[in-house]
Design a protein around this motif. Structure first.
Motif: not given
Length: 66
Positions: A8-15
Motif C-alpha cells: 500500500x503506497x503512502x499516496x493511497x493511505x493519504x487518499x
C-alpha cells in the motif's frame, strides 16, 4: 499493511484518509434517510440511486476509453 512494505503506497493511505469524512457522512445520511422514510419509499429510492451510480460509473469508464 504497512505503508513501507510496498503493498500500500503512502499516496493511497493519504487518499483514504482524505475521503474518510465523506464516507462517514454518506453512511450517516443513508442511515438518517432510512429512519425518516418509510420502508416502502426507501425500497423504491435505493434501486434508483444504485442505477444512477452504475450508469455514472459506466459513462466515466467509457470516457476514459475514448
Amino acid at each position: 499493511m504497512r505503508a513501507d512494505s510496498g503493498l500500500v503506497k503512502r499516496e493511497t493511505l493519504w487518499l483514504a484518509l482524505l475521503v474518510f469524512p465523506a464516507t462517514v457522512g454518506g453512511a450517516w445520511l443513508g442511515a438518517r434517510a432510512y429512519r425518516v422514510l418509510s420502508d416502502h419509499y426507501f425500497r423504491d429510492i435505493l434501486p434508483g440511486l444504485l442505477l444512477l451510480s452504475g450508469v455514472t460509473l459506466v459513462l466515466r469508464s467509457l470516457d476514459q476509453i475514448f
